[in-house]
Design a protein around this motif. Structure first.
Motif, short mmCIF file in Angstrom:
data_model
loop_
_atom_site.label_atom_id
_atom_site.label_comp_id
_atom_site.label_asym_id
_atom_site.label_seq_id
_atom_site.Cartn_x
_atom_site.Cartn_y
_atom_site.Cartn_z
N GLU A 1 48.79 38.41 50.06
CA GLU A 1 49.29 39.22 49.24
C GLU A 1 50.81 39.30 49.25
OE1 GLU A 1 49.12 42.30 46.19
OE2 GLU A 1 47.44 41.40 47.23
N THR B 1 40.48 45.09 48.00
CA THR B 1 40.12 44.10 46.91
C THR B 1 40.47 42.63 47.12
OG1 THR B 1 42.74 44.38 46.31
CG2 THR B 1 40.93 45.67 45.19
N ASP B 2 40.13 41.89 46.38
CA ASP B 2 40.46 40.33 46.37
C ASP B 2 41.89 40.22 45.86
OD1 ASP B 2 39.99 40.25 43.70
OD2 ASP B 2 38.19 38.82 43.94
N LEU B 3 42.24 38.80 45.78
CA LEU B 3 43.63 38.52 45.29
C LEU B 3 43.73 38.78 43.84
CD1 LEU B 3 44.52 35.43 47.50
CD2 LEU B 3 45.92 37.48 47.31
N ASN B 4 42.51 39.02 43.23
CA ASN B 4 42.54 39.38 41.84
C ASN B 4 42.42 40.67 41.41
OD1 ASN B 4 42.54 36.52 40.82
ND2 ASN B 4 40.58 36.20 41.55
N VAL C 1 40.06 42.39 42.52
CA VAL C 1 38.58 43.17 42.15
C VAL C 1 38.18 43.78 43.71
CG1 VAL C 1 36.07 42.39 41.75
CG2 VAL C 1 38.11 41.05 40.73
#
Length: 229
Positions: free
Chosen positions: A126, A218-221, A223
């Motif tokens: 992140e 969340t993931d890097l997108n 989500v």
């Protein structure tokens, strides 16, 4: 009625430091047990306060007995009280800690002591991608007044494997822990306003916890990783 840390806590630990052996402790165990009852009330009062504005699923007060099996220090007893407050996972991340020790060694701490390997990687990724939010939190005046401007804790010397040591966020990426601490004098700990000060300080960490909880769920997108069912 305001619960407070009894003054005898400090004198007991000072005496224990000079007599850190089983014979002395066993002789003074009733005194310790009486102090422990009052100190546990303080930890529980902090828990109650925290749950008014946060969601804590567990309070853990650490035992006075030291685990000496793998330690060079073979003294059998700790000369402080320590207790941690865990936020309710998986939605909320981070934790709070209160340490009570004589000679102005008491402190509170917040953040991430031992992030799981996956969590540490997610945080670093992140920061590699974008640090605008975390920088804004860390530079906030109200936040600084309580917690200072930077993390304390361990870090790698140059860069973790897979990261560029010249990255503009390397100061954040190289951290292995993301912790803030605030120290207290003995006088401040014994003050009737101590619990309120601790609670206000813990409240001030929330922007950081909200941000980190969002990152770690969340993931890097962006989500969500939490099952919505």
């Amino acid at each position: 009625m305001t619960v407070t840390i009894p003054k005898s806590t400090f004198s007991f630990f000072e005496n224990l430091e000079k007599n850190n052996n089983r014979d002395w402790f066993n002789e003074h165990k009733p005194e310790f047990k009486a102090i422990e009852v009052e100190v546990k009330q303080v930890y529980n009062a902090i828990l109650e306060n925290l749950n008014k504005h946060d969601d804590i699923d567990k309070l853990k007060i650490f035992r006075i007995y030291r685990d000496v099996r793998f330690s060079k220090n073979k003294l059998p007893y700790k000369t402080h009280f320590g207790g941690s407050f865990h936020r309710t996972k998986p939605r909320l991340r981070g934790g709070y800690y209160l340490h009570i020790q004589p000679n102005n060694e008491s402190f509170i701490a917040t953040g991430f002591w031992e992030p799981a390997k996956e969590d540490l990687m997610r945080i670093r990724k992140e920061f590699e991608m974008d640090t605008s939010e975390i920088r804004e939190i860390l530079s906030d005046k109200n936040f600084n007044r309580v917690w200072g401007e930077t993390f304390v804790g361990d870090e790698v010397k140059s860069a973790p494997r897979g990261f560029n040591k010249d990255h503009e966020a390397i100061d954040l990426i190289r951290k292995k822990q993301y912790i803030f601490t605030k120290k207290y004098t003995d006088k401040a700990v014994l003050d009737p306003g101590f619990l309120d000060d601790v609670d206000q300080s813990f409240k001030a960490i929330r922007p950081f916890f909200n941000y980190m909880s969002d990152v770690l769920t969340t993931d890097l997108n962006g989500v969500s990783l939490i099952d919505s069912h």
